[in-house]
Design a protein around this motif. Structure first.
Motif, short mmCIF file in Angstrom:
data_model
loop_
_atom_site.label_atom_id
_atom_site.label_comp_id
_atom_site.label_asym_id
_atom_site.label_seq_id
_atom_site.Cartn_x
_atom_site.Cartn_y
_atom_site.Cartn_z
N HIS A 269 47.74 41.18 39.83
CA HIS A 269 46.88 42.81 40.21
C HIS A 269 45.57 42.21 39.49
O HIS A 269 44.90 42.66 40.62
N HIS A 270 45.11 41.14 39.07
CA HIS A 270 44.40 40.85 38.62
C HIS A 270 43.43 39.89 39.77
O HIS A 270 42.07 40.29 40.17
N ARG A 271 44.41 39.19 40.75
CA ARG A 271 43.41 39.00 42.43
C ARG A 271 43.12 39.65 43.30
O ARG A 271 42.56 39.82 44.01
N ARG A 272 44.42 41.06 43.58
CA ARG A 272 43.86 41.73 44.07
C ARG A 272 42.87 42.75 43.87
O ARG A 272 42.20 43.11 44.38
N ALA A 273 42.40 43.02 42.71
CA ALA A 273 41.85 43.75 42.25
C ALA A 273 39.95 42.69 42.49
O ALA A 273 39.57 43.74 43.11
N ALA A 274 40.30 41.55 42.26
CA ALA A 274 39.45 41.28 42.29
C ALA A 274 39.05 41.14 43.85
O ALA A 274 37.93 41.10 44.26
N LEU A 275 39.68 40.96 44.65
CA LEU A 275 39.68 41.10 45.64
C LEU A 275 39.56 42.25 46.71
O LEU A 275 38.28 42.12 47.24
#
Lengths: 169, 66
Positions: free
Chosen positions: A72-78
């Motif tokens: 989730h964190h990875r996608r949100a940052a992207l």
């Protein structure tokens, strides 16, 4: 039996809900998103319980919540960075779904577990240490007595095999 | 390696690296790469999805105690 297992795993989930949310919060740093991840995890736990024989329910729940939170964190940052680039004409909405939108089917869980079980022992171990236990390349290299670059190659090979398994399914 | 393989391997590498937080420079590199070609986006999405699935499989060897 399957029904019993489902009840058991969701009981464990509910009994440790606060700790699981805390684990997600540590990664995400945002209470609302942590709550989203915990709710998403609950739905996926119910699917997983129907497919897998889970020997260590609590460890498994923490593994799942941690991985979903990282994802989730990875996608949100992207996504955040993509929005900043929006004026350059990138089609943001089509690029990434949110983890909540990703429906996990039992068939896919079965397929991926089978693919992982088919890996050569060392490859599987390197992949599980990385993916399921969250170990760094360096720690895995030391544990398996191989170089960090070989660790990376093995992780790549594991995912290549999973991809091939899906393509031939 | 064929171009398609290179795209796939690059996508996998980004997904593995995304396991840790990316630096702003890495993030820019990733976004530039995604913008370069729709095939890059498709490969990245496929790798992300497989990666997510692998994280939901219970370990075959129980993890050692913390």
């Amino acid at each position: 039996m399957i029904v019993e297992k489902q009840v058991e795993l969701s009981d464990v989930f509910m009994a440790h809900r606060l700790q699981l949310r805390w684990a997600a919060l540590k990664i995400l740093g945002n209470p609302e998103r942590a709550e989203d991840v915990v709710q998403d995890a609950y739905l996926k736990v119910c699917e997983a319980a129907a497919v897998f024989d889970i020997k260590q329910p609590l460890a498994y729940l923490f593994q799942m919540v941690r991985n979903l939170a990282i994802d989730h964190h990875r996608r949100a940052a992207l996504e955040m960075n993509l929005f900043e680039n929006e004026d350059e004409g990138l089609h943001v909405p089509s690029l990434m779904g949110t983890p909540e939108a990703i429906v996990i089917s039992r068939q896919h869980l079965t397929l991926i577990a089978k693919a992982i079980s088919e890996l050569p022992e060392r490859t599987r171990r390197a992949f599980e240490l990385h993916r399921l236990e969250g170990q760094t390349h360096r720690v895995i290299a030391a544990e398996l007595d191989i170089s960090t670059s070989l660790v990376n190659i093995l992780i790549h090979q594991a995912l290549d095999h999973c991809r091939a398994a899906f393509q031939s399914a | 390696m064929q171009r398609e393989d290179i795209v796939w391997q690059t996508a996998v590498e980004w997904v593995i690296r995304g396991h840790e937080s990316l630096s702003p420079a890495d993030m820019k590199e990733l976004i530039d790469w995604l913008k370069e070609d729709p095939a890059n986006q498709a490969a990245y999405e496929e790798a992300s999805r497989l990666w997510l699935l692998t994280g939901l499989v219970p370990p075959s060897v129980p993890p050692s105690d913390n």
